[in-house]
Write an enzyme that holds these catalytic residues in place. Sequence first.
Site, short mmCIF file in Angstrom:
data_model
loop_
_atom_site.label_atom_id
_atom_site.label_comp_id
_atom_site.label_asym_id
_atom_site.label_seq_id
_atom_site.Cartn_x
_atom_site.Cartn_y
_atom_site.Cartn_z
N ASN A 9 0.86 -1.19 0.00
CA ASN A 9 0.00 0.00 0.00
C ASN A 9 0.90 1.24 0.00
OD1 ASN A 9 -1.83 2.04 0.44
ND2 ASN A 9 -2.29 1.45 2.56
N TRP A 10 0.98 1.87 -1.17
CA TRP A 10 1.88 3.04 -1.28
C TRP A 10 1.29 4.28 -0.63
CZ3 TRP A 10 3.76 2.81 -7.14
CH2 TRP A 10 4.47 1.62 -7.34
N HIS A 95 -9.67 0.35 4.98
CA HIS A 95 -8.38 0.66 5.60
C HIS A 95 -8.62 1.62 6.78
CE1 HIS A 95 -4.36 2.23 6.26
NE2 HIS A 95 -3.91 1.16 5.63
N GLU A 97 -7.14 4.12 7.86
CA GLU A 97 -7.03 5.56 7.57
C GLU A 97 -8.31 6.08 6.93
OE1 GLU A 97 -3.27 5.37 5.49
OE2 GLU A 97 -2.30 4.88 7.39
N GLU A 167 -5.34 -5.54 10.48
CA GLU A 167 -4.39 -4.44 10.67
C GLU A 167 -4.73 -3.69 11.96
OE1 GLU A 167 -2.43 -3.12 6.79
OE2 GLU A 167 -4.29 -2.01 6.95
N GLY A 173 1.95 2.21 10.73
CA GLY A 173 2.82 3.38 10.59
C GLY A 173 3.48 3.80 11.90
N SER A 212 3.25 -2.20 10.45
CA SER A 212 4.69 -2.12 10.71
C SER A 212 5.43 -3.41 10.38
CB SER A 212 4.95 -1.69 12.16
OG SER A 212 4.46 -0.37 12.37
N GLY A 233 2.71 -1.17 4.36
CA GLY A 233 2.65 0.25 4.04
C GLY A 233 4.04 0.80 3.80
N GLY A 234 4.59 1.44 4.80
CA GLY A 234 5.88 2.14 4.66
C GLY A 234 6.97 1.31 3.99
C1 PEP Z 1 -0.92 0.00 5.94
O1 PEP Z 1 -0.98 1.16 5.58
O2 PEP Z 1 -1.78 -0.81 5.58
C2 PEP Z 1 0.19 -0.41 6.80
C3 PEP Z 1 0.17 -1.62 7.30
O3 PEP Z 1 1.17 0.52 7.04
P1 PEP Z 1 2.60 0.25 7.73
O4 PEP Z 1 3.17 -1.01 7.15
O5 PEP Z 1 3.41 1.45 7.38
O6 PEP Z 1 2.36 0.11 9.19
#
Ligand code: PEP
Length: 253
Positions: A9-10, A95, A97, A167, A173, A212, A233-234
């Site tokens: 997930n960018w 998600h 967010e 998640e 994040g 993470s 994500g990151g």
């Molecule tokens: C995400 O945005 O779905 C995610 C898991 O982010 P991160 O890996 O940065 O925690």
Amino acid sequence: MRRPMVAGNWKMHGTRASNKLLVDELQQRMTDDWGIDVVVFPPYVYLTEVMRQVEGDSIAVGAQNVCAEGPGAFTGEVAAAMLADIGCTHVLVGHSERRRLYGEDDALVARKFAAVLAARMTPILCVGETLDERDANQTDAVVSRQLDAVLRMSGVKSLAKAIVAYEPVWAIGTGRNATPAQAQTVHAVLRSRIAAQDANIAGLLRILYGGSVKAANAAELFANPDVDGGLIGGASLSADEFERICAAAAVQP
Ligand code: PEP
């Protein structure tokens, strides 16, 4: 039995130039021998360009969001049929967010999930609890409620064409991932809740962990019997990290 998946997930990152570099690097590093599915989720405006770049190889491209409505007078929105039309295969729904920053509730997420399926794409349903909810021992209740909204609207059979991602909101994040045991516990709760309605579908459903995940912790998370890969994500913005996460998914039985 379940083919692992690693999804990147960018979020709202990237430029045409940086995307091209990232995909170039991924293409050099990816190998079909891993036996996993890899999907990347660029921002809407870059979808077509990334699709063109990966055409003919095994990286799939999905969208981070979708409108629950069909095409029509919804300024600024993008319909599922449009995403399917340009070649998207997967769409993230629910998600955290989107739930937290844009007020998407369970009912709206369930409608988005149904819209993605109706357009013959694969929804990745994200569920997860906040830290307060975990501290109040509400984790199982929260993820079950989020899952049930989709089950009520689309039925358990819809999960044969979907993926679920657990998640925990407190892990996204933050650099603080769930422990392998915490992840496994929630994945097992989700799978058994689905199994109560259809054991076969529950057994085939891929449940990804997100929050993470990095190269350093991917293998121990993916080693759990109910963790079928990751939503990243990151770390998906670094070809090196993402490759090592994919390699960790690939070594799972
Ligand atoms: C995400 O945005 O779905 C995610 C898991 O982010 P991160 O890996 O940065 O925690």
